[in-house]
Design a protein around this motif. Structure first.
Motif, PDB file in Angstrom:
ATOM      1  N   TYR A 186       0.842  -1.205   0.000  1.00 33.58           N
ATOM      2  CA  TYR A 186       0.000   0.000   0.000  1.00 33.58           C
ATOM      3  C   TYR A 186       0.872   1.248   0.000  1.00 33.58           C
ATOM      4  O   TYR A 186       1.767   1.394   0.843  1.00 33.58           O
ATOM      5  CB  TYR A 186      -0.926  -0.005   1.232  1.00 33.58           C
ATOM      6  CG  TYR A 186      -1.971   1.074   1.157  1.00 33.58           C
ATOM      7  CD1 TYR A 186      -3.009   0.996   0.225  1.00 33.58           C
ATOM      8  CD2 TYR A 186      -1.912   2.186   1.998  1.00 33.58           C
ATOM      9  CE1 TYR A 186      -3.964   1.993   0.131  1.00 33.58           C
ATOM     10  CE2 TYR A 186      -2.875   3.186   1.909  1.00 33.58           C
ATOM     11  CZ  TYR A 186      -3.892   3.080   0.977  1.00 33.58           C
ATOM     12  OH  TYR A 186      -4.828   4.063   0.875  1.00 33.58           O
ATOM     13  N   ASP A 187       0.646   2.121  -0.933  1.00 31.08           N
ATOM     14  CA  ASP A 187       1.383   3.385  -1.046  1.00 31.08           C
ATOM     15  C   ASP A 187       0.539   4.454  -0.334  1.00 31.08           C
ATOM     16  O   ASP A 187      -0.486   4.899  -0.869  1.00 31.08           O
ATOM     17  CB  ASP A 187       1.582   3.706  -2.536  1.00 31.08           C
ATOM     18  CG  ASP A 187       2.348   5.006  -2.745  1.00 31.08           C
ATOM     19  OD1 ASP A 187       2.372   5.836  -1.816  1.00 31.08           O
ATOM     20  OD2 ASP A 187       2.904   5.174  -3.842  1.00 31.08           O
ATOM     21  N   ARG A 188       0.958   4.853   0.868  1.00 33.44           N
ATOM     22  CA  ARG A 188       0.126   5.769   1.679  1.00 33.44           C
ATOM     23  C   ARG A 188       0.024   7.136   1.037  1.00 33.44           C
ATOM     24  O   ARG A 188      -1.029   7.784   1.098  1.00 33.44           O
ATOM     25  CB  ARG A 188       0.695   5.900   3.097  1.00 33.44           C
ATOM     26  CG  ARG A 188       0.465   4.660   3.898  1.00 33.44           C
ATOM     27  CD  ARG A 188       0.605   4.866   5.394  1.00 33.44           C
ATOM     28  NE  ARG A 188       0.272   3.617   6.062  1.00 33.44           N
ATOM     29  CZ  ARG A 188      -0.970   3.240   6.353  1.00 33.44           C
ATOM     30  NH1 ARG A 188      -1.981   4.014   6.087  1.00 33.44           N
ATOM     31  NH2 ARG A 188      -1.193   2.081   6.937  1.00 33.44           N
ATOM     32  N   GLU A 189       1.118   7.563   0.411  1.00 32.95           N
ATOM     33  CA  GLU A 189       1.101   8.898  -0.201  1.00 32.95           C
ATOM     34  C   GLU A 189       0.088   8.960  -1.343  1.00 32.95           C
ATOM     35  O   GLU A 189      -0.744   9.851  -1.419  1.00 32.95           O
ATOM     36  CB  GLU A 189       2.489   9.225  -0.723  1.00 32.95           C
ATOM     37  CG  GLU A 189       2.893  10.665  -0.469  1.00 32.95           C
ATOM     38  CD  GLU A 189       4.385  10.801  -0.571  1.00 32.95           C
ATOM     39  OE1 GLU A 189       4.840  11.175  -1.657  1.00 32.95           O
ATOM     40  OE2 GLU A 189       5.078  10.499   0.429  1.00 32.95           O
ATOM     41  N   ALA A 190       0.204   7.955  -2.225  1.00 37.99           N
ATOM     42  CA  ALA A 190      -0.711   7.928  -3.376  1.00 37.99           C
ATOM     43  C   ALA A 190      -2.073   7.362  -2.991  1.00 37.99           C
ATOM     44  O   ALA A 190      -3.012   7.388  -3.781  1.00 37.99           O
ATOM     45  CB  ALA A 190      -0.100   7.101  -4.499  1.00 37.99           C
ATOM     46  N   ARG A 191      -2.192   6.826  -1.786  1.00 34.27           N
ATOM     47  CA  ARG A 191      -3.416   6.200  -1.282  1.00 34.27           C
ATOM     48  C   ARG A 191      -3.932   5.144  -2.249  1.00 34.27           C
ATOM     49  O   ARG A 191      -5.094   5.150  -2.650  1.00 34.27           O
ATOM     50  CB  ARG A 191      -4.491   7.254  -1.013  1.00 34.27           C
ATOM     51  CG  ARG A 191      -4.093   8.201   0.110  1.00 34.27           C
ATOM     52  CD  ARG A 191      -5.106   9.274   0.353  1.00 34.27           C
ATOM     53  NE  ARG A 191      -6.403   8.728   0.730  1.00 34.27           N
ATOM     54  CZ  ARG A 191      -7.545   9.422   0.647  1.00 34.27           C
ATOM     55  NH1 ARG A 191      -7.535  10.643   0.168  1.00 34.27           N
ATOM     56  NH2 ARG A 191      -8.679   8.879   1.023  1.00 34.27           N
ATOM     57  N   ARG A 192      -2.993   4.272  -2.633  1.00 32.66           N
ATOM     58  CA  ARG A 192      -3.430   3.178  -3.505  1.00 32.66           C
ATOM     59  C   ARG A 192      -2.639   1.899  -3.235  1.00 32.66           C
ATOM     60  O   ARG A 192      -1.525   1.936  -2.729  1.00 32.66           O
ATOM     61  CB  ARG A 192      -3.314   3.571  -4.979  1.00 32.66           C
ATOM     62  CG  ARG A 192      -1.916   3.949  -5.430  1.00 32.66           C
ATOM     63  CD  ARG A 192      -1.936   4.401  -6.880  1.00 32.66           C
ATOM     64  NE  ARG A 192      -2.135   3.290  -7.786  1.00 32.66           N
ATOM     65  CZ  ARG A 192      -1.143   2.645  -8.397  1.00 32.66           C
ATOM     66  NH1 ARG A 192       0.104   3.006  -8.212  1.00 32.66           N
ATOM     67  NH2 ARG A 192      -1.408   1.651  -9.213  1.00 32.66           N
ATOM     68  N   PHE A 193      -3.274   0.774  -3.591  1.00 35.62           N
ATOM     69  CA  PHE A 193      -2.605  -0.525  -3.479  1.00 35.62           C
ATOM     70  C   PHE A 193      -1.644  -0.679  -4.648  1.00 35.62           C
ATOM     71  O   PHE A 193      -1.922  -0.222  -5.755  1.00 35.62           O
ATOM     72  CB  PHE A 193      -3.638  -1.665  -3.522  1.00 35.62           C
ATOM     73  CG  PHE A 193      -4.529  -1.681  -2.315  1.00 35.62           C
ATOM     74  CD1 PHE A 193      -4.093  -2.248  -1.125  1.00 35.62           C
ATOM     75  CD2 PHE A 193      -5.799  -1.127  -2.367  1.00 35.62           C
ATOM     76  CE1 PHE A 193      -4.912  -2.265  -0.007  1.00 35.62           C
ATOM     77  CE2 PHE A 193      -6.625  -1.126  -1.258  1.00 35.62           C
ATOM     78  CZ  PHE A 193      -6.177  -1.697  -0.068  1.00 35.62           C
ATOM     79  N   GLN A 293     -15.177   6.439  -5.723  1.00 34.40           N
ATOM     80  CA  GLN A 293     -15.421   5.391  -4.723  1.00 34.40           C
ATOM     81  C   GLN A 293     -14.130   4.614  -4.452  1.00 34.40           C
ATOM     82  O   GLN A 293     -13.794   4.331  -3.300  1.00 34.40           O
ATOM     83  CB  GLN A 293     -16.498   4.442  -5.253  1.00 34.40           C
ATOM     84  CG  GLN A 293     -16.706   3.191  -4.409  1.00 34.40           C
ATOM     85  CD  GLN A 293     -17.562   2.164  -5.140  1.00 34.40           C
ATOM     86  OE1 GLN A 293     -18.677   2.476  -5.559  1.00 34.40           O
ATOM     87  NE2 GLN A 293     -17.053   0.960  -5.304  1.00 34.40           N
ATOM     88  N   VAL A 294     -13.396   4.297  -5.522  1.00 30.52           N
ATOM     89  CA  VAL A 294     -12.149   3.533  -5.367  1.00 30.52           C
ATOM     90  C   VAL A 294     -11.127   4.360  -4.602  1.00 30.52           C
ATOM     91  O   VAL A 294     -10.435   3.842  -3.715  1.00 30.52           O
ATOM     92  CB  VAL A 294     -11.603   3.109  -6.756  1.00 30.52           C
ATOM     93  CG1 VAL A 294     -10.206   2.501  -6.635  1.00 30.52           C
ATOM     94  CG2 VAL A 294     -12.543   2.131  -7.442  1.00 30.52           C
ATOM     95  N   ARG A 295     -11.056   5.668  -4.929  1.00 24.54           N
ATOM     96  CA  ARG A 295     -10.097   6.545  -4.238  1.00 24.54           C
ATOM     97  C   ARG A 295     -10.378   6.604  -2.742  1.00 24.54           C
ATOM     98  O   ARG A 295      -9.485   6.678  -1.918  1.00 24.54           O
ATOM     99  CB  ARG A 295     -10.160   7.970  -4.828  1.00 24.54           C
ATOM    100  CG  ARG A 295      -9.134   8.198  -5.953  1.00 24.54           C
ATOM    101  CD  ARG A 295      -9.022   9.660  -6.283  1.00 24.54           C
ATOM    102  NE  ARG A 295     -10.249  10.198  -6.864  1.00 24.54           N
ATOM    103  CZ  ARG A 295     -10.536  10.181  -8.180  1.00 24.54           C
ATOM    104  NH1 ARG A 295      -9.703   9.663  -9.031  1.00 24.54           N
ATOM    105  NH2 ARG A 295     -11.656  10.680  -8.624  1.00 24.54           N
ATOM    106  N   ASN A 296     -11.652   6.535  -2.397  1.00 23.96           N
ATOM    107  CA  ASN A 296     -12.034   6.639  -0.976  1.00 23.96           C
ATOM    108  C   ASN A 296     -12.193   5.284  -0.301  1.00 23.96           C
ATOM    109  O   ASN A 296     -12.667   5.218   0.825  1.00 23.96           O
ATOM    110  CB  ASN A 296     -13.334   7.436  -0.852  1.00 23.96           C
ATOM    111  CG  ASN A 296     -13.108   8.876  -1.236  1.00 23.96           C
ATOM    112  OD1 ASN A 296     -12.176   9.502  -0.748  1.00 23.96           O
ATOM    113  ND2 ASN A 296     -13.907   9.391  -2.153  1.00 23.96           N
ATOM    114  N   TYR A 297     -11.806   4.256  -0.992  1.00 22.88           N
ATOM    115  CA  TYR A 297     -11.990   2.901  -0.464  1.00 22.88           C
ATOM    116  C   TYR A 297     -11.219   2.731   0.833  1.00 22.88           C
ATOM    117  O   TYR A 297     -10.085   3.144   0.942  1.00 22.88           O
ATOM    118  CB  TYR A 297     -11.534   1.876  -1.508  1.00 22.88           C
ATOM    119  CG  TYR A 297     -11.435   0.475  -0.982  1.00 22.88           C
ATOM    120  CD1 TYR A 297     -12.568  -0.315  -0.867  1.00 22.88           C
ATOM    121  CD2 TYR A 297     -10.200  -0.031  -0.574  1.00 22.88           C
ATOM    122  CE1 TYR A 297     -12.478  -1.609  -0.363  1.00 22.88           C
ATOM    123  CE2 TYR A 297     -10.115  -1.318  -0.063  1.00 22.88           C
ATOM    124  CZ  TYR A 297     -11.254  -2.095   0.039  1.00 22.88           C
ATOM    125  OH  TYR A 297     -11.160  -3.376   0.548  1.00 22.88           O
TER     126      TYR A 297
END
Ligand SMILES: Cc1cc2nc3c(=O)[nH]c(=O)nc-3n(C[C@H](O)[C@H](O)[C@H](O)COP(=O)(O)O)c2cc1C
Length: 297
Positions: A186-193, A293-297
């Motif tokens: 998980y990339d916390r900065e980019a907020r994505r897996f 929705q995916v961004r806020n998952y």
């Protein structure tokens, strides 16, 4: 290309590997001409035309598709290729065989030349990549909603394609699970897996996972040979050498282009199933709502 006169000639000596005999039996014909003209891959010109529309639609959502040749006969690209180098092939003025590595391509060309010199043909493998595919297309819920199955059907429907691979399927089957599965981070900065690798080819559970989609088509060597194989004359039932018509030696690069069209058609349909809409604007609105929705998952 056979001339108009050649095309009137009856074909009574079916070619092993072509549709000639199976089609002639099925339709109760004693001239396989009607079968081979219809079975020909010339039909795929229409698929490529439709695929171009599907690609134009997908580009609106940031999805791009390209292909390259990874094997011709026994010559194989011994590394995986990245999206950028595969996409760059499209901008080359002249494409020889569509391999990203010049030295491998040179050896592929030798394999084609050798087959040509000896009146033979060679098969190969092409890889279609789709880049920018959102996670969530397809579904694990029913067998016919799984996107890997739908892509496999579409790609194996291309003439002479006899096998389809999603991701590094063949290598994965010979390896251990600990080396094959794409680890999750998980990339916390980019907020994505993110994933440690993409051996699954962008599909898990029949659902796109956001990585590049990798689908390969395995082509048998085409069946029309200048040195024809044994067959039987449909009229006399006597042994005879198979018919010869003007024929290609290796179709891997052309088949890759058809593969792109088939992947584009399947993806466009999956896209519309998920996002719907009666106009591009409506589809885009639904798409953006989902991305949110995916961004806020
Ligand atoms: C781009 C392309 C070109 C082809 N050209 C030829 C050809 O020139 N001669 C031939 O015998 N088969 C050719 N084929 C393969 C035949 O159409 C195919 O083997 C035949 O329809 C039987 O179907 P199957 O091999 O899928 O069972 C070509 C296939 C593709 C994808």
């Amino acid at each position: 290309m056979a001339g108009a006169e050649d095309k009137k000639k009856p074909v009574t000596r079916p070619r092993p590997g072509h549709a000639d005999l199976a089609g002639a039996i099925k339709y109760n014909l004693h001239d396989a001409r009607y079968i081979l003209e219809r079975a020909s891959a010339r039909e795929t010109a229409a698929r490529v035309a439709l695929g171009a529309i599907a690609k134009a639609f997908l580009i609106e959502f940031g999805v791009n598709i390209a292909s390259h040749v990874i094997a011709v006969g026994g010559v194989r690209l011994e590394r995986s290729a990245g999206w950028d180098e595969v996409a760059a092939l499209r901008d080359k003025r002249e494409i020889l065989l569509g391999c990203v590595d010049p030295e491998t391509e040179r050896r592929m060309k030798e394999a084609v030349d050798q087959a040509y010199r000896t009146g033979d043909t060679v098969g190969g493998v092409f890889e279609v990549m789709a880049h920018g595919v959102p996670a969530g297309l397809g579904s694990h819920t029913t067998w016919d909603a799984r996107l890997d199955g739908r892509l496999a059907q579409a790609v194996v429907s291309i003439q002479a394609v006899k096998g389809v691979e999603v991701g590094f399927a063949e290598e994965n089957a010979a390896s251990f699970g600990s080396r094959v599965q794409d680890t999750i981070h998980y990339d916390r900065e980019a907020r994505r897996f993110t994933r440690g690798a993409n051996r699954a080819g962008g599909l898990e559970g029949g659902i796109t996972n956001g990585e590049d989609l990798l689908v390969r088509g395995f082509l048998k060597p085409i069946s029309t040979l200048r040195r024809p194989l044994e067959s039987v004359d449909l009229a006399t039932r006597e042994p005879a050498l198979a018919a010869y018509e003007r024929s290609d030696v290796c179709v891997a690069p052309a088949a890759g282009v058809i593969g792109e069209a088939m992947v584009a058609l399947v993806l466009a349909r999956a896209f519309l199933e998920k996002f719907g809409g009666d106009s591009l604007g409506e589809t885009r609105r639904n798409f953006e709502g989902y991305l949110n929705q995916v961004r806020n998952y």
